[in-house]
Design a protein around this motif. Structure first.
Motif, PDB file in Angstrom:
ATOM      1  N   LEU A  23       0.821  -1.211   0.000  1.00 42.85           N
ATOM      2  CA  LEU A  23       0.000   0.000   0.000  1.00 42.85           C
ATOM      3  C   LEU A  23       0.856   1.262   0.000  1.00 42.85           C
ATOM      4  N   ARG A  24       1.910   1.264   0.801  1.00 45.97           N
ATOM      5  CA  ARG A  24       2.760   2.461   0.877  1.00 45.97           C
ATOM      6  C   ARG A  24       3.519   2.721  -0.421  1.00 45.97           C
ATOM      7  N   ILE A  32      -1.349   3.942   7.896  1.00 46.96           N
ATOM      8  CA  ILE A  32      -1.634   2.518   8.091  1.00 46.96           C
ATOM      9  C   ILE A  32      -1.311   2.121   9.528  1.00 46.96           C
ATOM     10  N   GLU A  33      -2.281   1.514  10.183  1.00 51.15           N
ATOM     11  CA  GLU A  33      -2.072   0.902  11.500  1.00 51.15           C
ATOM     12  C   GLU A  33      -2.313  -0.595  11.354  1.00 51.15           C
ATOM     13  N   GLN A 114      -3.411  -6.925  -7.369  1.00 53.33           N
ATOM     14  CA  GLN A 114      -4.721  -7.329  -6.842  1.00 53.33           C
ATOM     15  C   GLN A 114      -5.062  -6.567  -5.574  1.00 53.33           C
ATOM     16  N   LEU A 115      -4.076  -6.410  -4.699  1.00 50.12           N
ATOM     17  CA  LEU A 115      -4.282  -5.698  -3.440  1.00 50.12           C
ATOM     18  C   LEU A 115      -4.686  -4.243  -3.684  1.00 50.12           C
ATOM     19  N   THR A 116      -3.910  -3.537  -4.489  1.00 52.08           N
ATOM     20  CA  THR A 116      -4.168  -2.108  -4.686  1.00 52.08           C
ATOM     21  C   THR A 116      -5.441  -1.862  -5.493  1.00 52.08           C
ATOM     22  N   THR A 117      -5.765  -2.783  -6.407  1.00 54.97           N
ATOM     23  CA  THR A 117      -7.012  -2.648  -7.173  1.00 54.97           C
ATOM     24  C   THR A 117      -8.231  -2.744  -6.257  1.00 54.97           C
ATOM     25  N   LYS A 118      -8.202  -3.707  -5.345  1.00 56.50           N
ATOM     26  CA  LYS A 118      -9.316  -3.875  -4.403  1.00 56.50           C
ATOM     27  C   LYS A 118      -9.431  -2.675  -3.458  1.00 56.50           C
TER      28      LYS A 118
END
Length: 303
Positions: A23-24, A32-33, A114-118
């Motif tokens: 994400l970063r 982000i926590e 996939q992560l960033t698209t979601k």
């Protein structure tokens, strides 16, 4: 404009770090926590405000489903995007999560894309996309690397290393003899279906022979394909046990990749798969598999 805030909930440090790094790298400035289980996340959600929750399903103390149910019962969290990050893709589990109010799913193992698209999709629905875009400078998001999980952990700076030839490795000290797996698929091996499972990678699924197993890691043998598995790549190992066909989904990453045969064109690879789950139920399951013993300790390629 306030920063977009995300809560990452998973009992596996490796998975939390993988998500945070991914994400970063795509959304600089995002807050982000993280929490090690649902109970800790519940406390954080009670005292702070988050725009998105990314949560594992199977965790000690409080599961992802229990946390989701609690969130939807809280007035301030009823509409907060909640994405389940899980290896549990069975229809029954999906229906259960949808009925409890889940926003979306990310299947393990997942790629950076996939992560960033979601995440973009979920925050777009929540009207947070402008704030997200404001925190991310314009730059290419494609690292050009074959392995998104490796890129997420290393910031795209690691080299992709092809396995060199290596001698056949005997089970390491502390490993039990590997388990027997009735009905699993598919490498050609001496004892039929014994000691076999499936390894799910972001690039696809590989049938594997389980050469040795401990509570820490497993030694797996897979047939070499066009795309080589990469060190640090996240994966899920599916193991089936018993007449009922119960499938255990063990999360982890590839700690080492080597040629099984002592030649550069080896058709078989030996993978060290390091487990990241700390769920007592999964550790108990692993203990029972180790206690069963047997299987493909002396696997012979093509025999």
């Amino acid at each position: 404009m306030s920063k977009v805030s995300v809560l990452v909930v998973d009992d596996a440090t490796f998975i939390r770090d993988l998500i945070k790094k991914g994400l970063r790298s795509h959304f600089p400035g995002i807050r982000i926590e993280d929490a090690v289980n649902g109970r800790k996340a519940q406390q954080m959600l009670d005292r702070d405000s988050f725009d998105l929750v990314l949560c594992d399903w199977e965790m000690p103390e409080m599961s992802g489903l229990e946390l989701l149910t609690w969130c939807r019962a809280q007035e301030k969290l009823k509409t907060t995007p909640f994405i389940m990050v899980t290896s549990r893709g069975d229809k029954e589990n999906v229906v259960q999560a949808i009925q409890s109010g889940v926003s979306d799913f990310i299947g393990k193992p997942f790629s950076n894309e996939q992560l960033t698209t979601k995440v973009r999709k979920a925050l777009g629905r929540a009207g947070k996309l402008d704030a997200l875009a404001a925190s991310a400078p314009a730059r290419p998001t494609n690292t050009g690397m074959a392995n998104d999980s490796l890129a997420a952990l290393t910031g795209g700076k690691a080299e992709v290393v092809k396995p060199a030839s290596a001698p056949v490795v005997s089970p390491a000290p502390g490993f039990a003899a590997p388990l027997a797996q009735p009905g699993a698929a598919k490498p050609t091996a001496a004892n039929g279906g014994r000691g076999q499972g499936q390894l799910r990678l972001p690039s696809g699924t590989l049938a594997c022979v389980i050469k040795a197993l401990s509570l820490k890691e497993g030694l797996l043998v897979v047939k070499r394909g066009e795309t080589l598995p990469q060190v640090l790549e996240s994966a899920v190992l599916d193991l089936e046990q018993g007449e009922g066909g119960e499938v255990a989904r063990l999360n982890g990453y590839l700690h080492a990749v080597a040629a099984l045969e002592p030649k550069p064109d080896s058709e078989w690879l030996q993978l060290t798969f390091r487990f990241v789950d700390r769920d007592p139920q999964k550790l108990d399951y692993l203990s029972r598999l180790i206690a069963r013993g047997t299987a493909q300790r002396h696997f012979v390629p093509g025999a």
